[in-house]
Design an enzyme around this catalytic site. Structure first.
Site, PDB file in Angstrom:
ATOM      1  CB  VAL A  11      -0.971  -0.004   1.214  1.00  0.00           C
ATOM      2  CG1 VAL A  11      -1.614   1.356   1.405  1.00  0.00           C
ATOM      3  CG2 VAL A  11      -2.039  -1.060   1.004  1.00  0.00           C
ATOM      4  CD  GLU A 153      -1.074  -7.643  -2.116  1.00  0.00           C
ATOM      5  OE1 GLU A 153      -0.587  -8.725  -2.468  1.00  0.00           O
ATOM      6  OE2 GLU A 153      -1.186  -7.293  -0.928  1.00  0.00           O
ATOM      7  CG  ASN A 209     -11.383  -5.945   2.267  1.00  0.00           C
ATOM      8  OD1 ASN A 209     -11.573  -5.579   1.104  1.00  0.00           O
ATOM      9  ND2 ASN A 209     -10.215  -5.823   2.866  1.00  0.00           N
ATOM     10  N   GLY A 258      -7.570 -15.793  -0.242  1.00  0.00           N
ATOM     11  CA  GLY A 258      -6.381 -15.717   0.613  1.00  0.00           C
ATOM     12  C   GLY A 258      -5.875 -14.297   0.594  1.00  0.00           C
ATOM     13  CB  CYS A 261      -6.788  -7.577   2.515  1.00  0.00           C
ATOM     14  SG  CYS A 261      -5.521  -6.311   2.392  1.00  0.00           S
ATOM     15  CE  LYS A 264      -4.452  -7.049   7.406  1.00  0.00           C
ATOM     16  NZ  LYS A 264      -5.447  -5.993   7.594  1.00  0.00           N
TER      17      LYS A 264
HETATM   18  P1  NAD Z   1       3.138  -4.682   4.087  1.00  0.00           P
HETATM   19  O1  NAD Z   1       3.385  -5.711   5.126  1.00  0.00           O
HETATM   20  O2  NAD Z   1       3.366  -5.014   2.662  1.00  0.00           O
HETATM   21  O3  NAD Z   1       4.002  -3.377   4.402  1.00  0.00           O
HETATM   22  C1  NAD Z   1       4.108  -2.788   5.645  1.00  0.00           C
HETATM   23  C2  NAD Z   1       5.425  -2.026   5.692  1.00  0.00           C
HETATM   24  O4  NAD Z   1       5.471  -1.265   6.897  1.00  0.00           O
HETATM   25  C3  NAD Z   1       6.656  -2.928   5.708  1.00  0.00           C
HETATM   26  O5  NAD Z   1       7.565  -2.534   4.716  1.00  0.00           O
HETATM   27  C4  NAD Z   1       7.243  -2.712   7.122  1.00  0.00           C
HETATM   28  O6  NAD Z   1       8.654  -2.824   7.169  1.00  0.00           O
HETATM   29  C5  NAD Z   1       6.790  -1.300   7.419  1.00  0.00           C
HETATM   30  N1  NAD Z   1       6.769  -0.960   8.855  1.00  0.00           N
HETATM   31  C6  NAD Z   1       6.362  -1.726   9.896  1.00  0.00           C
HETATM   32  N2  NAD Z   1       6.524  -1.045  11.049  1.00  0.00           N
HETATM   33  C7  NAD Z   1       7.020   0.167  10.738  1.00  0.00           C
HETATM   34  C8  NAD Z   1       7.390   1.303  11.486  1.00  0.00           C
HETATM   35  N3  NAD Z   1       7.267   1.328  12.811  1.00  0.00           N
HETATM   36  N4  NAD Z   1       7.881   2.386  10.828  1.00  0.00           N
HETATM   37  C9  NAD Z   1       8.017   2.360   9.477  1.00  0.00           C
HETATM   38  N5  NAD Z   1       7.682   1.307   8.710  1.00  0.00           N
HETATM   39  C10 NAD Z   1       7.195   0.225   9.331  1.00  0.00           C
HETATM   40  O7  NAD Z   1       1.639  -4.204   4.316  1.00  0.00           O
HETATM   41  P2  NAD Z   1       0.560  -3.798   3.200  1.00  0.00           P
HETATM   42  O8  NAD Z   1       0.090  -5.017   2.503  1.00  0.00           O
HETATM   43  O9  NAD Z   1       1.076  -2.647   2.427  1.00  0.00           O
HETATM   44  O10 NAD Z   1      -0.640  -3.320   4.141  1.00  0.00           O
HETATM   45  C11 NAD Z   1      -0.552  -2.136   4.907  1.00  0.00           C
HETATM   46  C12 NAD Z   1      -1.922  -1.817   5.462  1.00  0.00           C
HETATM   47  O11 NAD Z   1      -2.821  -1.534   4.384  1.00  0.00           O
HETATM   48  C13 NAD Z   1      -2.591  -2.944   6.242  1.00  0.00           C
HETATM   49  O12 NAD Z   1      -3.354  -2.393   7.280  1.00  0.00           O
HETATM   50  C14 NAD Z   1      -3.506  -3.607   5.227  1.00  0.00           C
HETATM   51  O13 NAD Z   1      -4.612  -4.244   5.812  1.00  0.00           O
HETATM   52  C15 NAD Z   1      -3.951  -2.393   4.417  1.00  0.00           C
HETATM   53  N6  NAD Z   1      -4.337  -2.706   3.043  1.00  0.00           N
HETATM   54  C16 NAD Z   1      -3.603  -3.567   2.296  1.00  0.00           C
HETATM   55  C17 NAD Z   1      -3.951  -3.833   0.979  1.00  0.00           C
HETATM   56  C18 NAD Z   1      -3.167  -4.815   0.144  1.00  0.00           C
HETATM   57  O14 NAD Z   1      -3.652  -5.187  -0.916  1.00  0.00           O
HETATM   58  N7  NAD Z   1      -1.989  -5.237   0.573  1.00  0.00           N
HETATM   59  C19 NAD Z   1      -5.058  -3.188   0.414  1.00  0.00           C
HETATM   60  C20 NAD Z   1      -5.769  -2.279   1.190  1.00  0.00           C
HETATM   61  C21 NAD Z   1      -5.397  -2.041   2.502  1.00  0.00           C
END
Ligand code: NAD
Length: 434
Positions: A11, A153, A209, A258, A261, A264
């Site tokens: 994201v 994604e 979702n 799977g 998102c 969870k």
């Molecule tokens: P991700 O695990 O791919 O990325 C999270 C990033 O945050 C990692 O690079 C990690 O190193 C970093 N991080 C963790 N703690 C940190 C800190 N204290 N300071 C700085 N960086 C830090 O996660 P994602 O898939 O991008 O999802 C992020 C959020 O967005 C989640 O809440 C998820 O539910 C939501 N979301 C995800 C999607 C998706 O398709 N992946 C879509 C919509 C919403």
């Protein structure tokens, strides 16, 4: 505008890059030094179509920079997005450790008015908790916003650039206006920017979702019933999807949903219901059906081999939870491969993008990773298709037939035509097919 984005995952990296692409100056922050070093060296730590190119352009134009120093991003920005992970705890509740740590870090680094925008998916009440936390740690003025992300994604850049809608949860009209201005370049075709209260915006993300997951689980149950009573779910799907009230998307039966998102977020919603004394029976059933669907598919494979999987060579095409990504989080392939291995099968797997990522999700030494889809098939007793990557849609069936020891295909995504497969001499097992 000057923007900080904290978290450079699927994201954060996409949002940061696309916001830079529309002319803003964006500083992306991550706690993971290796990730930031990679990005600085021009390498992209995740696979997302079109992203690498866009990053390269915006870095060159000096609109996009990467750092591990949160303070630097906060000081340089008016708007700060929180996009770190919010994984599930064992009891289904959301682990907010990273989100709260970032909020505290932002508060400590503030040097003037800021707008702190939570984009991570968080339960109702979290943004207000963030507000309280920040106000306890800074004397500076600030506003909080909840701005859920709906990108998919595999299509994330396009989804961010052309969203169906933008949702903004804010208090007071002024901050809502700033966010509208930020998103205006992305909704030029007239898609709505919907401003609402913070709690409703937080709920919107989970409701969206969970409803999508419901469509998938519902269709999986219909497919299972089709199998039992002699109907074909693909005919049913086409016909019900033509009803404008239902719509044709997310009606594809398969091996279950799977990813990082749906599983969870469905669990988090169930947990929120429990905490609020309001049981969500449908959402609970959605999760149970999803788990059962993976097991049912495995049992289909097991039944074909009369329960004798030991020593069988099984080729697996597709590991990622969906095509277009290398994300393996909660992929159905994990459950199905674990079951195959537990029952003594020899798994030879191929995925166009997720092969490397899969290694840390699948049992050590249990799986042989093939360099291409055909080498996985050499002397195989069967093929299990788990991700509908485009390259699997129209393979060289003659070559497959020559390579395989037994011509049996378990199509977990219904991408092949059963009649055509049978005409070519394959034994075909789909989901809910006649
Ligand atoms: P991700 O695990 O791919 O990325 C999270 C990033 O945050 C990692 O690079 C990690 O190193 C970093 N991080 C963790 N703690 C940190 C800190 N204290 N300071 C700085 N960086 C830090 O996660 P994602 O898939 O991008 O999802 C992020 C959020 O967005 C989640 O809440 C998820 O539910 C939501 N979301 C995800 C999607 C998706 O398709 N992946 C879509 C919509 C919403």
């Amino acid at each position: 505008m000057r923007i900080g984005v904290v978290g450079t995952g699927y994201v954060g990296l996409v949002a940061g890059t696309c916001l830079a692409e529309s002319g803003n100056h964006v500083t992306c922050v991550d706690i993971d030094e290796t990730r930031i070093q990679m990005l600085r060296a021009g390498r992209v730590p995740i696979y997302e179509p079109g992203l690498e190119e866009l990053i390269r352009t915006n870095v060159k134009e000096r609109r996009l920079t990467f750092t591990t120093r949160l303070e630097e991003a906060v000081r340089n920005s008016l708007l700060i997005f929180i996009t770190v992970g919010t994984p599930s705890d064992d009891d289904g509740s959301v682990d907010l450790t990273a989100v709260l740590a970032v909020a505290e870090g932002i508060a400590k680094a503030m040097d003037g008015y800021k707008i702190v925008i939570t984009k991570s998916t968080v339960p109702v009440g979290t943004t207000r908790r963030i507000k309280k936390l920040i106000s306890g740690a800074t004397k500076h003025e600030f506003d909080v916003v909840f701005n859920p992300e709906f990108l998919k994604e595999g299509n994330a850049v396009d989804d961010f650039m052309k969203p169906d809608r933008v949702v903004i949860g804010a208090e007071g009209p002024q901050v809502g206006e700033t966010l509208k201005e930020l998103y205006a370049p992305f909704v030029r075709t007239g898609k709505p920017i919907i401003v609402m209260d913070i709690e409703s915006a937080e709920m919107t993300k989970y409701a969206a979702n969970a409803l999508l997951a419901t469509k998938i689980s519902f269709m999986n149950e219909i497919a299972n019933l089709c199998e039992e009573v002699g109907a074909d779910v693909e005919s049913v799907r086409g016909a019900i999807g033509a009803d404008a009230r239902i719509g044709s998307q997310f009606l594809f039966p398969g091996v279950g949903y799977g990813g990082s998102c749906f599983p969870k977020d469905v669990r988090a919603l169930i947990r929120s219901g429990e905490d609020a004394g309001c049981e969500l029976r449908i959402v609970r059933a959605v999760e149970a059906t999803n788990t059962a669907q993976r097991e049912r598919f495995f049992r289909k494979i097991q039944k074909h081999f009369n329960g004798q999987l030991a020593g069988k060579k099984v080729a697996v095409w597709g590991l990622a939870f969906k095509p277009g990504t290398d994300d393996m989080r909660e992929a159905p392939a994990i459950t199905i491969i674990e079951l195959l291995l537990e029952h003594g099968a020899l798994v030879h797997a191929y995925d166009p993008r997720a092969g490397e990522a899969a290694k840390s999700f699948l049992p050590d030494g249990g799986v042989t990773y093939s360099p291409d889809c055909y080498s996985a098939l050499e002397a195989a007793d069967g093929l299990v298709l788990l991700t509908e990557w485009p390259e699997f849609r129209n393979p060289d069936f003659d070559k497959m037939a020559t390579l395989m020891k037994e011509r049996v295909v378990f199509d977990g995504r219904n991408i092949y035509d059963p009649l055509r497969m049978r005409a070519m001499g394959f034994t075909y097992h789909g989901i809910g097919r006649r």
